[in-house]
Design an enzyme around this catalytic site. Structure first.
Site, short mmCIF file in Angstrom:
data_model
loop_
_atom_site.label_atom_id
_atom_site.label_comp_id
_atom_site.label_asym_id
_atom_site.label_seq_id
_atom_site.Cartn_x
_atom_site.Cartn_y
_atom_site.Cartn_z
N GLU A 200 0.81 -1.22 0.00
CA GLU A 200 0.00 0.00 0.00
C GLU A 200 0.84 1.27 0.00
OE1 GLU A 200 -2.65 -0.53 3.32
OE2 GLU A 200 -3.45 -2.40 2.54
N GLU A 307 -6.26 -10.72 -0.71
CA GLU A 307 -7.01 -10.42 0.53
C GLU A 307 -8.51 -10.33 0.21
OE1 GLU A 307 -5.42 -7.00 2.60
OE2 GLU A 307 -3.36 -7.53 2.13
O1 9MR Z 1 -7.22 -7.59 8.91
C1 9MR Z 1 -6.26 -6.76 9.52
C2 9MR Z 1 -6.83 -6.14 10.78
O2 9MR Z 1 -7.04 -7.14 11.75
C3 9MR Z 1 -5.91 -5.07 11.30
O3 9MR Z 1 -6.54 -4.36 12.35
C4 9MR Z 1 -5.55 -4.10 10.19
C5 9MR Z 1 -4.57 -3.06 10.68
O4 9MR Z 1 -4.42 -2.07 9.79
O5 9MR Z 1 -4.98 -4.79 9.12
C6 9MR Z 1 -5.87 -5.68 8.54
O6 9MR Z 1 -5.32 -6.28 7.40
C7 9MR Z 1 -5.00 -5.38 6.34
C8 9MR Z 1 -3.84 -5.97 5.60
O7 9MR Z 1 -2.78 -6.22 6.49
C9 9MR Z 1 -3.38 -5.07 4.49
N1 9MR Z 1 -4.46 -4.73 3.61
C10 9MR Z 1 -5.66 -4.24 4.25
C11 9MR Z 1 -6.12 -5.21 5.33
C12 9MR Z 1 -7.42 -4.73 5.97
O8 9MR Z 1 -7.22 -3.51 6.63
#
Ligand code: 9MR
Length: 509
Positions: A200, A307
């Protein structure tokens, strides 16, 4: 000739057994109408309900196919994909019903630590590395003969305080990135099919995101990260991973530029991950999705959906909303299937019980393939069906009753009350209990032999022959990922803190 599908199916034929051994989950069964898919060979096939631990006989040229029993990974493999998987993490490992499905390598052939490999949990203070939780995820994957996608290294979220507060110079931040990557990637060397090296880096308009990395290093943080990762694990596939690059917009173009930028600086980028955080009714068509994927594979890259979830904008979803969601999931997965060089699909949690969506986007949710009771949704059946249809080459001429338009590949007929008996063995030597799926099943004509034998072998291992011709230099690297050959131990405490202390970030999707 696409992928290795034909060779793979020939292999299945060669290893055919007289039975289709099916497994299922207690929570999948009676409450999931239209779930089991049987063949047109007659209702007698597989309908001996109640006999615990029995198999479903392939009594004629076709047999009952239970799409829950076969599992998404096995179906994906039959298409020449390398994997269908899910994110998971240690904070969920004590939910045994949830884990029963995570542990099923027929369902999921690759796991991704949802949070525990991120910078904050792995290096909470500088040069203090913590691997207990991601080691546990790796241990589970290894025990199940599943692969591991590793996630993620240089990302603006879930950073430890020292990264966000230190007064960095170019030299000190470069050294900090290099040390982090050398230690984390080095620790998991040989264990990861791939690493999301940079996550990102872009704003939705295609400009670079104003992170500590970009502010200090400009775009140099990209090649710095990829070069460090390549050095730490020469065999892991190295990915740039982002969301909202599915729509062929400025951000999509910027992601392509990132690949070129890193390569121009001597770095290795093997793949681009399309996160696939989608919204019902706002997902590209299958054709549009595959066209975007091809822009990337044309650069000698592999792509993956990394994802995937498709959120509903109002809850609870109506049947029409669920049908739309099924169509959207099929657009994403089908778009991948149609592109040589799209290697697989990972869902971001498989069940609404643990989806990140509702807390981040209040009022929305129900985004996963299984609901919060672990019951598969129409979207599950749709995805399984499109995978099955593609694998068997059944003419794309019919829709599946009860799911809605847009699903092709089956000769559909409804059957009122057939039931299928699930085997008690998951073909991995593990007893998973037996259940009886019943209810109003959707029927499909699927040549049985193409599925028989698919339970054998090692779905979690990557045969070198399956690696796409468009992937770069790392053929066969994945085969070490599931063998547990790395030095990562299996003895970790019960600490369930995955470092998810930074949730609910300030950016949208
Ligand atoms: O699913 C993840 C969530 O539990 C966390 O709180 C969050 C923190 O930013 O990250 C989420 O996973 C993310 C992933 O690592 C990167 N792409 C977006 C996902 C959803 O936010």
């Amino acid at each position: 000739m696409g992928r290795s599908t034909h060779l793979f199916l020939l292999g299945l034929l060669a290893s055919a057994s007289p039975f289709v051994s099916a497994q299922s989950y207690g929570s999948l069964s009676p409450a999931s109408p239209g779930f089991s898919v049987g063949s047109g060979s007659g209702s007698g096939s597989g309908s001996s309900s109640g006999s615990s631990g029995s198999s479903v006989a392939a009594s004629s040229s076709q047999s009952t196919i239970d799409l829950a029993a076969i599992g998404l990974h096995t179906l994906a493999k039959a298409n020449g994909l390398l994997f269908f998987g899910t994110a998971t993490d240690t904070n969920l490992f004590n939910d045994t019903a949830y884990m029963q499905i995570v542990n099923d390598r027929n369902m999921f052939g690759i796991l991704v630590p949802e949070n525990s490999q991120k910078w904050q949990p792995t290096e909470p203070t500088q040069n203090d590395f913590q691997f207990a939780n991601p080691d546990r995820v790796h241990s589970v994957a290894t025990a199940n003969q599943q692969m591991l996608r590793c996630h993620t290294l240089t990302w603006f979220q879930q950073l430890p305080t020292f990264v966000t507060t230190t007064a960095w110079t170019r030299a000190t931040l470069t050294a900090a990135i290099q040390a982090h990557i050398a230690n984390v990637v080095g620790h998991f060397r040989g264990a990861c099919y791939s690493w999301d090296v940079v996550n990102e880096a872009l704003n939705d308009n295609g400009t670079f995101r104003n992170s500590v990395f970009f502010e200090t290093l400009g775009t140099d943080f990209l090649p710095i990260s990829f070069l460090a990762a390549a050095q730490a694990d020469p065999n892991a596939r190295l990915y740039y991973n982002d969301f909202n690059i599915e729509f062929d917009n400025n951000k999509t173009a910027a992601a392509l530029s990132i690949v070129k930028l890193v390569r121009a600086a001597g770095g290795r980028v093997d793949g681009v991950g399309f996160q696939g955080h989608m919204t019902t009714g706002q997902t590209p068509s299958r054709a549009a999705m595959s066209a975007v994927f091809r822009k990337f594979t044309a650069l000698n890259l592999e792509v993956a959906i990394t994802e995937l979830d498709v959120r509903q904008t109002s809850l609870p979803p109506t049947p029409a909303q669920e049908a739309q969601q099924a169509t959207d999931y099929v657009s994403m997965v089908g778009g991948c299937l149609d592109v040589e060089g799209c290697v697989g699909v990972v869902t971001w949690e498989y069940t609404d019980r643990y989806s990140w969506i509702p807390s981040t986007f209040p009022g929305t949710g129900a985004a996963c393939l299984f609901d919060e009771n672990l019951v598969p949704k129409p979207a599950y059946t749709a995805v399984a069906s499109v995978l099955a249809a593609k694998a068997t080459g059944v003419p794309a001429s019919a829709t599946i009753a009860g799911i809605g338009a847009g699903l092709t590949g089956f000769v559909a007929s409804s059957s009122s009350s057939s039931s299928s008996v699930a085997n008690s063995n998951n073909n991995n030597g593990q007893n998973v209990g037996s259940t009886v799926s019943s209810g109003s099943n959707t029927k499909a004509n699927i040549p049985a032999a193409e599925f028989i034998g698919n339970f054998g072998g090692s779905p979690g291992l990557i045969p070198a022959s399956s690696v796409s011709a468009t992937s770069t230099t790392n053929t066969g690297s994945g085969s070490s990922s599931a063998t547990g050959s790395s030095s990562i131990g299996n003895s970790n405490g019960g600490n369930s803190n995955t470092g998810d202390s930074n949730g609910g970030g300030s950016y949208g999707y």
